[in-house]
Motif scaffolding. Structure first.
Motif, PDB file in Angstrom:
ATOM      1  N   LEU A 163       0.787  -1.233   0.000  1.00 34.48           N
ATOM      2  CA  LEU A 163       0.000   0.000   0.000  1.00 34.48           C
ATOM      3  C   LEU A 163       0.820   1.285   0.000  1.00 34.48           C
ATOM      4  O   LEU A 163       0.317   2.338  -0.378  1.00 34.48           O
ATOM      5  CB  LEU A 163      -0.939   0.022   1.212  1.00 34.48           C
ATOM      6  CG  LEU A 163      -2.079  -1.000   1.195  1.00 34.48           C
ATOM      7  CD1 LEU A 163      -2.747  -1.066   2.563  1.00 34.48           C
ATOM      8  CD2 LEU A 163      -3.098  -0.664   0.119  1.00 34.48           C
ATOM      9  N   GLY A 164       2.076   1.225   0.446  1.00 35.95           N
ATOM     10  CA  GLY A 164       2.867   2.447   0.549  1.00 35.95           C
ATOM     11  C   GLY A 164       2.600   3.155   1.868  1.00 35.95           C
ATOM     12  O   GLY A 164       2.684   2.553   2.938  1.00 35.95           O
ATOM     13  N   ASP A 165       2.278   4.440   1.808  1.00 30.17           N
ATOM     14  CA  ASP A 165       2.040   5.225   3.020  1.00 30.17           C
ATOM     15  C   ASP A 165       0.775   4.729   3.722  1.00 30.17           C
ATOM     16  O   ASP A 165      -0.302   4.633   3.112  1.00 30.17           O
ATOM     17  CB  ASP A 165       1.861   6.704   2.667  1.00 30.17           C
ATOM     18  CG  ASP A 165       3.105   7.320   2.047  1.00 30.17           C
ATOM     19  OD1 ASP A 165       4.185   6.699   2.127  1.00 30.17           O
ATOM     20  OD2 ASP A 165       2.995   8.420   1.465  1.00 30.17           O
ATOM     21  N   ILE A 166       0.905   4.432   5.017  1.00 30.54           N
ATOM     22  CA  ILE A 166      -0.236   3.958   5.809  1.00 30.54           C
ATOM     23  C   ILE A 166      -0.152   4.552   7.211  1.00 30.54           C
ATOM     24  O   ILE A 166       0.907   5.002   7.653  1.00 30.54           O
ATOM     25  CB  ILE A 166      -0.264   2.422   5.908  1.00 30.54           C
ATOM     26  CG1 ILE A 166       1.049   1.910   6.528  1.00 30.54           C
ATOM     27  CG2 ILE A 166      -0.525   1.792   4.555  1.00 30.54           C
ATOM     28  CD1 ILE A 166       1.047   0.413   6.815  1.00 30.54           C
ATOM     29  N   PRO A 167      -1.270   4.567   7.945  1.00 34.14           N
ATOM     30  CA  PRO A 167      -1.225   5.077   9.313  1.00 34.14           C
ATOM     31  C   PRO A 167      -0.391   4.181  10.224  1.00 34.14           C
ATOM     32  O   PRO A 167      -0.433   2.960  10.104  1.00 34.14           O
ATOM     33  CB  PRO A 167      -2.705   5.055   9.749  1.00 34.14           C
ATOM     34  CG  PRO A 167      -3.490   5.040   8.487  1.00 34.14           C
ATOM     35  CD  PRO A 167      -2.652   4.259   7.514  1.00 34.14           C
ATOM     36  N   TRP A 168       0.363   4.812  11.113  1.00 36.09           N
ATOM     37  CA  TRP A 168       1.017   4.056  12.168  1.00 36.09           C
ATOM     38  C   TRP A 168       1.161   4.878  13.446  1.00 36.09           C
ATOM     39  O   TRP A 168       0.727   4.450  14.502  1.00 36.09           O
ATOM     40  CB  TRP A 168       2.382   3.522  11.751  1.00 36.09           C
ATOM     41  CG  TRP A 168       2.989   2.745  12.887  1.00 36.09           C
ATOM     42  CD1 TRP A 168       4.091   3.046  13.614  1.00 36.09           C
ATOM     43  CD2 TRP A 168       2.429   1.568  13.487  1.00 36.09           C
ATOM     44  NE1 TRP A 168       4.277   2.141  14.627  1.00 36.09           N
ATOM     45  CE2 TRP A 168       3.265   1.212  14.564  1.00 36.09           C
ATOM     46  CE3 TRP A 168       1.311   0.784  13.224  1.00 36.09           C
ATOM     47  CZ2 TRP A 168       3.013   0.109  15.371  1.00 36.09           C
ATOM     48  CZ3 TRP A 168       1.064  -0.321  14.034  1.00 36.09           C
ATOM     49  CH2 TRP A 168       1.917  -0.652  15.082  1.00 36.09           C
TER      50      TRP A 168
ATOM     51  N   THR B 117       1.651  -0.667  -6.288  1.00 34.41           N
ATOM     52  CA  THR B 117       0.904  -0.819  -5.039  1.00 34.41           C
ATOM     53  C   THR B 117      -0.536  -1.128  -5.443  1.00 34.41           C
ATOM     54  O   THR B 117      -0.907  -0.988  -6.599  1.00 34.41           O
ATOM     55  CB  THR B 117       0.927   0.459  -4.173  1.00 34.41           C
ATOM     56  OG1 THR B 117       0.575   1.583  -4.992  1.00 34.41           O
ATOM     57  CG2 THR B 117       2.287   0.694  -3.534  1.00 34.41           C
ATOM     58  N   VAL B 118      -1.357  -1.522  -4.469  1.00 34.59           N
ATOM     59  CA  VAL B 118      -2.783  -1.715  -4.728  1.00 34.59           C
ATOM     60  C   VAL B 118      -3.542  -0.536  -4.121  1.00 34.59           C
ATOM     61  O   VAL B 118      -2.961   0.313  -3.434  1.00 34.59           O
ATOM     62  CB  VAL B 118      -3.289  -3.046  -4.152  1.00 34.59           C
ATOM     63  CG1 VAL B 118      -2.485  -4.208  -4.735  1.00 34.59           C
ATOM     64  CG2 VAL B 118      -3.213  -3.070  -2.634  1.00 34.59           C
ATOM     65  N   LEU B 119      -4.835  -0.466  -4.381  1.00 33.98           N
ATOM     66  CA  LEU B 119      -5.632   0.632  -3.851  1.00 33.98           C
ATOM     67  C   LEU B 119      -5.842   0.488  -2.349  1.00 33.98           C
ATOM     68  O   LEU B 119      -5.830  -0.615  -1.799  1.00 33.98           O
ATOM     69  CB  LEU B 119      -6.994   0.687  -4.550  1.00 33.98           C
ATOM     70  CG  LEU B 119      -7.006   0.963  -6.056  1.00 33.98           C
ATOM     71  CD1 LEU B 119      -8.434   1.187  -6.531  1.00 33.98           C
ATOM     72  CD2 LEU B 119      -6.129   2.155  -6.421  1.00 33.98           C
ATOM     73  N   TYR B 120      -6.046   1.630  -1.687  1.00 33.26           N
ATOM     74  CA  TYR B 120      -6.360   1.599  -0.263  1.00 33.26           C
ATOM     75  C   TYR B 120      -7.697   0.886  -0.050  1.00 33.26           C
ATOM     76  O   TYR B 120      -8.595   0.956  -0.904  1.00 33.26           O
ATOM     77  CB  TYR B 120      -6.451   3.014   0.296  1.00 33.26           C
ATOM     78  CG  TYR B 120      -5.133   3.694   0.502  1.00 33.26           C
ATOM     79  CD1 TYR B 120      -4.220   3.237   1.448  1.00 33.26           C
ATOM     80  CD2 TYR B 120      -4.781   4.828  -0.245  1.00 33.26           C
ATOM     81  CE1 TYR B 120      -2.998   3.870   1.637  1.00 33.26           C
ATOM     82  CE2 TYR B 120      -3.560   5.465  -0.062  1.00 33.26           C
ATOM     83  CZ  TYR B 120      -2.676   4.983   0.885  1.00 33.26           C
ATOM     84  OH  TYR B 120      -1.468   5.605   1.065  1.00 33.26           O
ATOM     85  N   PRO B 121      -7.866   0.227   1.081  1.00 34.43           N
ATOM     86  CA  PRO B 121      -9.126  -0.468   1.361  1.00 34.43           C
ATOM     87  C   PRO B 121     -10.306   0.506   1.366  1.00 34.43           C
ATOM     88  O   PRO B 121     -10.244   1.564   1.989  1.00 34.43           O
ATOM     89  CB  PRO B 121      -8.902  -1.081   2.743  1.00 34.43           C
ATOM     90  CG  PRO B 121      -7.422  -1.213   2.858  1.00 34.43           C
ATOM     91  CD  PRO B 121      -6.858  -0.035   2.128  1.00 34.43           C
ATOM     92  N   SER B 122     -11.367   0.121   0.697  1.00 31.27           N
ATOM     93  CA  SER B 122     -12.549   0.982   0.626  1.00 31.27           C
ATOM     94  C   SER B 122     -13.150   1.222   1.999  1.00 31.27           C
ATOM     95  O   SER B 122     -13.700   2.295   2.270  1.00 31.27           O
ATOM     96  CB  SER B 122     -13.595   0.344  -0.288  1.00 31.27           C
ATOM     97  OG  SER B 122     -13.956  -0.948   0.180  1.00 31.27           O
ATOM     98  N   SER B 123     -13.029   0.237   2.886  1.00 31.82           N
ATOM     99  CA  SER B 123     -13.588   0.382   4.228  1.00 31.82           C
ATOM    100  C   SER B 123     -12.946   1.538   4.985  1.00 31.82           C
ATOM    101  O   SER B 123     -13.612   2.249   5.738  1.00 31.82           O
ATOM    102  CB  SER B 123     -13.400  -0.923   5.014  1.00 31.82           C
ATOM    103  OG  SER B 123     -12.030  -1.288   5.059  1.00 31.82           O
TER     104      SER B 123
END
Length: 602
Positions: A145-150, A567-573
């Protein structure tokens, strides 16, 4: 209550599904089932939930990575449609969920809180496992995903809508968590918890896994010297990191999921990858020196001739020549069971290596080509099923040449899937095996120019992989093993591959269709690494983006499948619930370590 937990734990370990702890806790004792206080939560149940969530998460990463690497068959012609905003919804939920049930991060934090609140209890081993699995999953989320919350994740009261951190910062955080896990394993007193679903309480094996995941991180970011020098990693199959399945069918079903899908009364339901079959099966099966000794363990044929390709027949009675002679039989196309067998080769695949495998496979193998989105014909008892490795299915015991004695040429092959056949589903999910480590070290050494060292690990990787795969033959104890490759066959195959590797150039050019004019060393290494990863190909996606190899991967069935995912798309949820996560419009965004190397197959 403690006795109840112990009973539940036995059921959980046997289950192949995700465990929901709130279904079994006495709710009347809790202020909220989602906020267990330190004296009410059970660290064993929390750890069990983490481990099972991790197992399911690995299957998702592995499935997507294997499809992109042609190790498994990919359904669908367009990459963006295939790897859209639903790809990692469940993975995201299992990692970040704040419902107190599924979240790897939330439950890891809960164990840490229990450890602090109960200084008389030693939860070091629990924390070591939890943080190892958390760190590995966090790295994989970045890879996909690349950039994600942490930095703001896992703190719902403080940060209900967490912002994304840079992918490099999250990787650094994951490595720090991994280091914490190693300290916990080092500090644990005596043998670890019996609630360890992977290593049965062996802290030393967990430390080897931690070092292996650290080596994986070094390889991903290009720290090749550290990979080449890594020690105390998974080097023996005794230390392989895998999830083991059972044979129970109902209440709960503990069988390998692929076995459950393929070994049914109505036939097989999974298609195998034509590229992998072609890579492993020589032109004439066992009559060809380059036929991989693992293929009878990986693939279980239900058919001796595939429409549109050729099969072998043994002329038992000498009806066409000397008795016992082996002849090539060309099978006619069949529009009902394999519609493409009556179609012309797509123009973009003509005069390429894919021309021979885009539809039909030889000697009875029946899979599908990358990107094929056709419907399902009545081929459940003719398509090739998963074998005894790693799914605990059946060993392919039939000779490649069908014994012909004058009966109808459509005679039955004599072996088919069925409920309970073979190993009954007692397979594994391979996650990190000793063979993988050797291939990672081979890549690092080859990149550094240490060709001799790379060759040593290339050979070791094949040797360990083949030995492990062959050991699974014992799971199918009732069938004839006369067709199983013996030690001489295996040694000759490895020697052949070593000769190819040693003779290959470091780099070779591409021809007019984009295929290599000759396989170079990294092509050969990549092919064997991908073969070894069958069933647990979580790192194939990284390998392709990192190296641009193997260049022999089959092209897509569609002439324009869209851009290969970086990368793939961010989760829609998450996108729908968190305005701080903005959806990207394509699959071209790169992770910090991705240098943009392009594989010509993509």
């Amino acid at each position: 209550m403690k006795k109840i937990y112990k009973i539940l734990l036995i059921a959980i370990v046997a289950s192949s599904t995700l465990f929901y702890s709130c279904d079994s806790i006495e709710l009347e004792q809790l202020a909220s089932p989602n906020e267990l206080s330190s004296d009410q939560a059970d660290p064993d149940l929390l750890l069990n939930s983490i481990q099972l969530a991790y197992r399911v998460t690995q299957r998702t990463f592995q499935a997507n990575s294997a499809e992109l690497g042609r190790i498994d068959y990919m359904f669908g012609r367009n990459y963006l449609d295939n790897y859209g905003d639903g790809t990692l919804n469940a993975v995201w939920s299992r990692f970040y969920s704040n419902d107190g049930v599924r979240g790897i991060t939330i439950n890891t934090n809960a164990i840490e809180a229990l450890d602090i609140a109960n200084p008389d209890k030693d939860l070091s081993y629990h924390l070591g496992i939890a943080k190892t699995l958390q760190a590995h999953t966090l790295m994989q989320l970045v890879d996909f995903l690349g950039d994600i919350p942490w930095s703001e994740a896992g703190k719902p009261n403080e940060f209900p809508l967490p912002k994304a951190d840079s992918s490099a910062d999250v990787y650094t955080a994951a490595i720090a968590i991994l280091a914490e896990a190693k300290v916990h394993f080092t500090n644990t007193s005596g043998i670890g918890t019996g609630n360890d679903l992977f290593y049965d309480g062996d802290a030393d094996k967990w430390i080897k896994l931690v070092n292996t995941i650290q080596m994986r991180a070094d390889l991903t970011v290009g720290n090749y010297a550290a990979v080449a020098a890594a020690t105390n990693v998974i080097e023996s199959t005794d230390d392989d990191f895998q999830f083991n399945y059972g044979t129970n069918v109902l209440s709960p079903d503990t069988r390998h999921p692929d076995y459950a899908a393929d070994y049914t009364s109505s036939g097989a339901n999974i298609y195998q990858s034509n590229w992998l079959i072609n890579t492993m099966v020589g032109q004439y099966g066992d009559f060809s020196a380059n036929t991989d000794p693992r293929r009878r363990y990986y693939f279980f044929r239900q058919n001796w001739r595939t429409p549109g390709s050729y099969a072998l027949i043994e002329d038992v009675l000498g009806l066409f020549g000397p008795a016992g002679g082996v002849l090539v039989f060309n099978a006619a196309g069949d529009g009902e069971t394999l519609s493409c067998s009556l179609q012309d080769t797509p123009i973009h695949l003509q005069f390429t290596p894919d021309e021979d495998i885009w539809c039909s496979m030889p000697v009875g193998y029946w899979g599908r080509f990358h990107g094929n989105d056709e419907g399902t014909p009545p081929d459940n008892f003719t398509r090739t099923a998963v074998g005894v490795y790693p799914a605990g299915g059946s060993f392919d015991w039939r000779a490649d040449a069908f014994p012909y004695i004058g009966e109808s040429i459509g005679a039955s092959f004599g072996q088919a899937v069925g409920l309970g056949n073979g190993g009954g589903g007692a397979g594994i999910d391979p996650i990190y095996l000793a063979s993988y480590v050797d291939f990672m070290k081979a890549e690092a050494n080859l990149t550094l120019g240490n060709v001799a060292e790379a060759a040593t690990h290339f050979e070791a990787g094949m040797t360990k992989s083949i030995a492990k795969v062959q050991s699974f033959g014992a799971l199918d104890g009732t069938v004839d093993k006369s067709q199983a490759p013996d030690a001489t066959y295996v040694a000759d195959f490895i020697a052949l591959k070593m000769a190819e590797f040693n003779a290959a150039a470091m780099t070779t050019a591409l021809d007019g269709t984009g295929f290599p004019t000759a396989k170079d060393k990294m092509d050969l290494l990549g092919e064997q690494y991908f073969v070894a990863m069958y069933g647990g190909a979580g790192d194939a996606f990284n390998f392709i983006r990192r190296t641009g190899y193997p260049r022999t991967l089959s092209r897509s069935l569609d002439t324009n499948p869209g851009s290969f995912p970086r990368t793939v798309l961010y989760p829609s949820s998450e996108v729908s619930a968190n305005p701080n996560i903005l959806q990207r419009q394509d699959l071209s965004s790169t992770v910090f370590w991705d240098k943009g190397v392009v594989n010509p197959a993509n």
